[in-house]
Design a protein around this motif. Structure first.
Motif, mmCIF file in Angstrom:
data_model
loop_
_atom_site.group_PDB
_atom_site.id
_atom_site.type_symbol
_atom_site.label_atom_id
_atom_site.label_comp_id
_atom_site.label_asym_id
_atom_site.label_seq_id
_atom_site.Cartn_x
_atom_site.Cartn_y
_atom_site.Cartn_z
ATOM 1 N N MET A 90 0.832 -1.177 0.000
ATOM 2 C CA MET A 90 0.000 0.000 0.000
ATOM 3 C C MET A 90 0.885 1.251 0.000
ATOM 4 O O MET A 90 1.844 1.352 0.742
ATOM 5 N N THR A 91 0.543 2.206 -0.827
ATOM 6 C CA THR A 91 1.290 3.441 -0.927
ATOM 7 C C THR A 91 1.004 4.332 0.273
ATOM 8 O O THR A 91 -0.131 4.461 0.708
ATOM 9 N N ARG A 92 2.036 4.956 0.779
ATOM 10 C CA ARG A 92 1.908 5.820 1.943
ATOM 11 C C ARG A 92 1.486 7.227 1.515
ATOM 12 O O ARG A 92 2.067 7.805 0.596
ATOM 13 N N ILE A 93 0.500 7.790 2.173
ATOM 14 C CA ILE A 93 0.064 9.158 1.914
ATOM 15 C C ILE A 93 1.054 10.100 2.579
ATOM 16 O O ILE A 93 1.363 9.961 3.759
ATOM 17 N N THR A 94 1.557 11.076 1.801
ATOM 18 C CA THR A 94 2.522 12.026 2.340
ATOM 19 C C THR A 94 1.954 13.436 2.472
ATOM 20 O O THR A 94 2.507 14.248 3.195
ATOM 21 N N GLU A 95 0.871 13.736 1.751
ATOM 22 C CA GLU A 95 0.234 15.051 1.850
ATOM 23 C C GLU A 95 -1.265 14.899 1.683
ATOM 24 O O GLU A 95 -1.737 14.010 0.991
ATOM 25 N N TYR A 96 -1.995 15.812 2.298
ATOM 26 C CA TYR A 96 -3.454 15.815 2.253
ATOM 27 C C TYR A 96 -3.910 17.253 2.148
ATOM 28 O O TYR A 96 -3.370 18.145 2.802
ATOM 29 N N ARG A 135 -1.449 12.835 -1.860
ATOM 30 C CA ARG A 135 -0.318 12.310 -2.647
ATOM 31 C C ARG A 135 0.675 11.700 -1.708
ATOM 32 O O ARG A 135 0.626 11.827 -0.532
#
Length: 61
Positions: A1-7, A61
């Motif tokens: 699973m890709t880690r969220i770095t910005e919201y 992202r």
């Protein structure tokens, strides 16, 4: 699973008097963000305040 770095949450306001060409304001913002590496996250939300429709879309992202 890709880690969220910005919201972030993007939004667009729509008045009843807006012309047709402004009715896709939020989708244009979403597409611009997608081109810059962001992805929609979750559901579109809507609210009405003083006869103005407010649409929001979370982006990550």
């Amino acid at each position: 699973m890709t880690r969220i770095t910005e919201y972030k949450v993007i939004s667009a306001l729509y008045a009843e008097t807006d012309a047709d060409e402004t009715h896709d304001r939020l989708s244009k913002q979403v597409n611009d963000h997608i081109k810059n590496g962001w992805q929609p996250f979750g559901q579109l939300a809507s609210a009405t305040l003083a006869e103005t429709l407010i649409l929001t879309q979370p982006m990550v992202r």
